[in-house]
Design an enzyme around this catalytic site. Structure first.
Site, short mmCIF file in Angstrom:
data_model
loop_
_atom_site.label_atom_id
_atom_site.label_comp_id
_atom_site.label_asym_id
_atom_site.label_seq_id
_atom_site.Cartn_x
_atom_site.Cartn_y
_atom_site.Cartn_z
N HIS A 1 0.82 -1.22 0.00
CA HIS A 1 0.00 0.00 0.00
C HIS A 1 0.86 1.27 0.00
CE1 HIS A 1 -4.10 -1.63 0.64
NE2 HIS A 1 -3.39 -2.70 0.95
N ASP B 1 3.37 9.33 -0.65
CA ASP B 1 2.17 8.57 -0.30
C ASP B 1 1.99 7.46 -1.32
OD1 ASP B 1 -0.11 8.07 1.24
OD2 ASP B 1 -0.67 10.19 1.26
C1 GDG Z 1 -2.20 3.76 3.31
C2 GDG Z 1 -1.17 4.44 2.41
C3 GDG Z 1 -2.87 4.40 0.54
C4 GDG Z 1 -8.96 9.94 7.84
N1 GDG Z 1 -9.46 10.62 8.88
C5 GDG Z 1 -10.63 10.03 9.18
C6 GDG Z 1 -10.85 8.96 8.29
N2 GDG Z 1 -9.81 8.93 7.48
C7 GDG Z 1 -9.70 7.98 6.37
C8 GDG Z 1 -9.77 8.69 5.03
C9 GDG Z 1 -9.11 7.67 4.10
C10 GDG Z 1 -8.14 6.98 5.04
O1 GDG Z 1 -8.48 7.31 6.39
C11 GDG Z 1 -6.72 7.46 4.82
O2 GDG Z 1 -6.24 6.85 3.67
P1 GDG Z 1 -5.01 7.41 2.87
O3 GDG Z 1 -4.98 6.70 1.56
O4 GDG Z 1 -5.16 8.89 2.73
O5 GDG Z 1 -3.71 7.16 3.76
P2 GDG Z 1 -3.08 6.01 4.78
O6 GDG Z 1 -3.88 5.86 6.01
O7 GDG Z 1 -1.67 6.45 5.00
O8 GDG Z 1 -3.13 4.63 3.95
C12 GDG Z 1 -1.89 5.28 1.33
C13 GDG Z 1 -3.77 3.62 1.48
O9 GDG Z 1 -3.01 2.89 2.46
C14 GDG Z 1 -4.66 2.64 0.71
O10 GDG Z 1 -3.91 1.81 -0.11
O11 GDG Z 1 -3.65 5.24 -0.27
O12 GDG Z 1 -0.94 5.84 0.45
O13 GDG Z 1 -0.29 5.25 3.16
O14 GDG Z 1 -10.03 6.73 3.65
O15 GDG Z 1 -11.13 8.97 4.74
N3 GDG Z 1 -11.93 8.15 8.29
C15 GDG Z 1 -12.88 8.42 9.23
N4 GDG Z 1 -12.74 9.43 10.15
C16 GDG Z 1 -11.64 10.27 10.15
O16 GDG Z 1 -11.54 11.19 10.97
N5 GDG Z 1 -13.98 7.66 9.28
#
Ligand code: GDG
Length: 439
Positions: free
Chosen positions: A131, A338
């Site tokens: 990821h 990322d």
């Molecule tokens: C890893 C990789 C890759 C955030 N705050 C809240 C909340 N979130 C959710 C967002 C989003 C998720 O968390 C974050 O996903 P990201 O993709 O931005 O980043 P990582 O957590 O670092 O994830 C990344 C991912 O895996 C998938 O392959 O894209 O690059 O680092 O969905 O909405 N969700 C809720 N409340 C919050 O306050 N419910």
């Protein structure tokens, strides 16, 4: 989230750490049914949590793979913990694997799992999906046991990366460091070969649109609209992690305030930063730095009825978040590195088609390989990010709609099902999927 539907459809078993620690490792697997999925979990010892999870996974690999060699710690006990836990997982998992099963292993915590499963006699097809980014070979070779880690990947049948950038960095390592070879999708090194592909993760667009159109999202949207008081909102949503570039983002926003005195009190930045990995010192440090930077910027620019940055360290429900996304004129997604970044995609999916906001996106987020119509910026360049925010805020509606429609088409084409089906198809060698077994 991304795997839940796949697990139900293929009547799969989810296996992993329970998140709990226990006094002494017993190898006891606990089985439960949750929403039609069998969940098998194992407890870890406190030493495992420190050496494996807080240690090798989150203090060695995570920073290094996000290009933060300066934060990457290498301690022998960490790599021993990593090897030990992967071996324990494999021992516990092997008896649950049936003849026709295929195994999908997720992320950097589990790189040696296939190797350990092979030692247990498992011959099934095993795929690995990363990821996070795969780093450039010059960075990876700073890791003392880089060859051991990379060679373990050759016990998989298939390796999936989020981006072409990661795939080519891996190929570079295979060819230049491991002195192997790459022929199309097959790469060979360490006496073995593996298939390698790019599978960018996407959203469940329908599910997300439904939650954005739901009552909770509507109520949150109305609440945000009321609190805007005619101002435009610039929004950031991230786990509180140094890879997300929050400090650089705040400084770029400060630059924007300095460069655009006419826009100043007509805008504010809402940053939602959910605390994460709080046991790791680097995460405590970034949190303290962000508190200081927001305090300083707010102190310097705030007026009696306007605060430039609203900085919130809490978690919101997914449907609340959808309403907040929709109320924001600009989505500011500027990680320093990322794997993909799903917030960029969620921001787009939550917009009002008639009056959409504008996405400002880091060139170092995996999502930038697919989202050309965003305003793509270098997050290290304050002036450029400040300029993009100003442009986004003043962009006319026709241009916003044009960019948004193209982005939305891309999200639908490359959604979570496309991701899953492409990976599973390649892992199974394109046999038809097993018939769904009613739960
Ligand atoms: C890893 C990789 C890759 C955030 N705050 C809240 C909340 N979130 C959710 C967002 C989003 C998720 O968390 C974050 O996903 P990201 O993709 O931005 O980043 P990582 O957590 O670092 O994830 C990344 C991912 O895996 C998938 O392959 O894209 O690059 O680092 O969905 O909405 N969700 C809720 N409340 C919050 O306050 N419910």
């Amino acid at each position: 989230m991304a795997l839940a539907a796949a697990l139900r459809e293929y009547s799969g078993v989810w296996f992993g750490w329970s998140g709990q620690t226990t006094g002494q490792h017993t190898g006891q697997v606990s089985l439960q049914r949750q929403d039609g999925v069998t969940v098998a979990t194992l407890d870890l010892e406190e030493q495992d949590r420190q050496e494996y999870y807080n240690g090798y996974a989150n203090r060695t690999i995570w920073p290094l793979f996000h290009y933060r060699v300066d934060l990457s710690a290498y301690e022998r006990s960490f790599s021993e913990g990593y090897a030990r836990v992967n071996a324990r997982f494999a021992k516990a998992l092997a008896p649950l694997i049936g003849d026709g099963d295929f195994i999908w292993v997720h992320d950097y915590h589990l790189i040696p799992l296939a190797q350990e499963l092979r030692k247990q006699g498992v011959r099934n097809r095993i795929g690995f999906f990363l990821h996070i980014p795969w780093p450039a070979q010059r960075l990876l070779t700073t890791l003392p046991n880089h060859a051991e880690l990379t060679s373990a990947l050759f016990d998989y049948d298939l390796i999936g990366f989020q981006t072409e950038d990661s795939r080519s960095a891996f190929e570079d390592y295979v060819v230049k460091v491991a002195e192997g070879e790459a022929r199309g999708r097959r790469m060979g090194a360490f006496g073995r070969t593996v298939e390698v592909g790019v599978y960018p993760i996407g959203l469940d667009v329908d599910e997300f649109e439904a939650s954005a159109a739901g009552e909770v999202a509507g109520a949150e949207f109305a609440r945000m609209q009321a609190s805007l008081a005619g101002r435009s909102m610039v929004l950031g949503v991230d786990r509180l992690d140094y890879s997300k570039g929050l400090e650089e983002r705040f400084l770029a926003y400060e630059q924007f305030l300095q460069d655009n005195p006419d826009l100043r009190e007509r805008v504010f930045l809402l940053q939602i930063a959910t605390p994460s990995r709080e046991e790791v010192t680097a995460y405590q440090d970034i949190r303290a730095r962000l508190d200081a930077v927001t305090g300083r910027i707010n102190g310097a620019f705030a007026t009696v009825d306007w605060v430039p940055i609203r900085y919130v360290n809490r978690t919101y429900r997914r449907d609340e978040l959808a309403g907040i996304y929709r109320a924001a004129r600009v989505g500011l997604v500027t990680p320093l590195r990322d794997g993909m970044n799903l917030v960029a995609k969620e921001y787009v999916a939550a917009q009002d088609p008639e009056d959409p906001g504008v996405l400002v996106l880091s060139q170092f987020a995996g999502a930038s390989e697919q989202m050309d119509e965003a305003l793509i910026v270098n997050p290290f360049n304050r002036e450029e990010v400040a300029g993009a925010v100003a442009w986004a805020l003043t962009m006319d509606r026709a241009e916003r709609v044009r960019r948004w429609s193209l982005l939305m088409d891309g999200l639908r084409r490359s959604d979570v099902r496309a991701w899953r089906d492409a990976f599973v198809g390649d892992l199974r060698g394109h046999e038809p999927p097993a018939r769904r077994i009613a739960s």
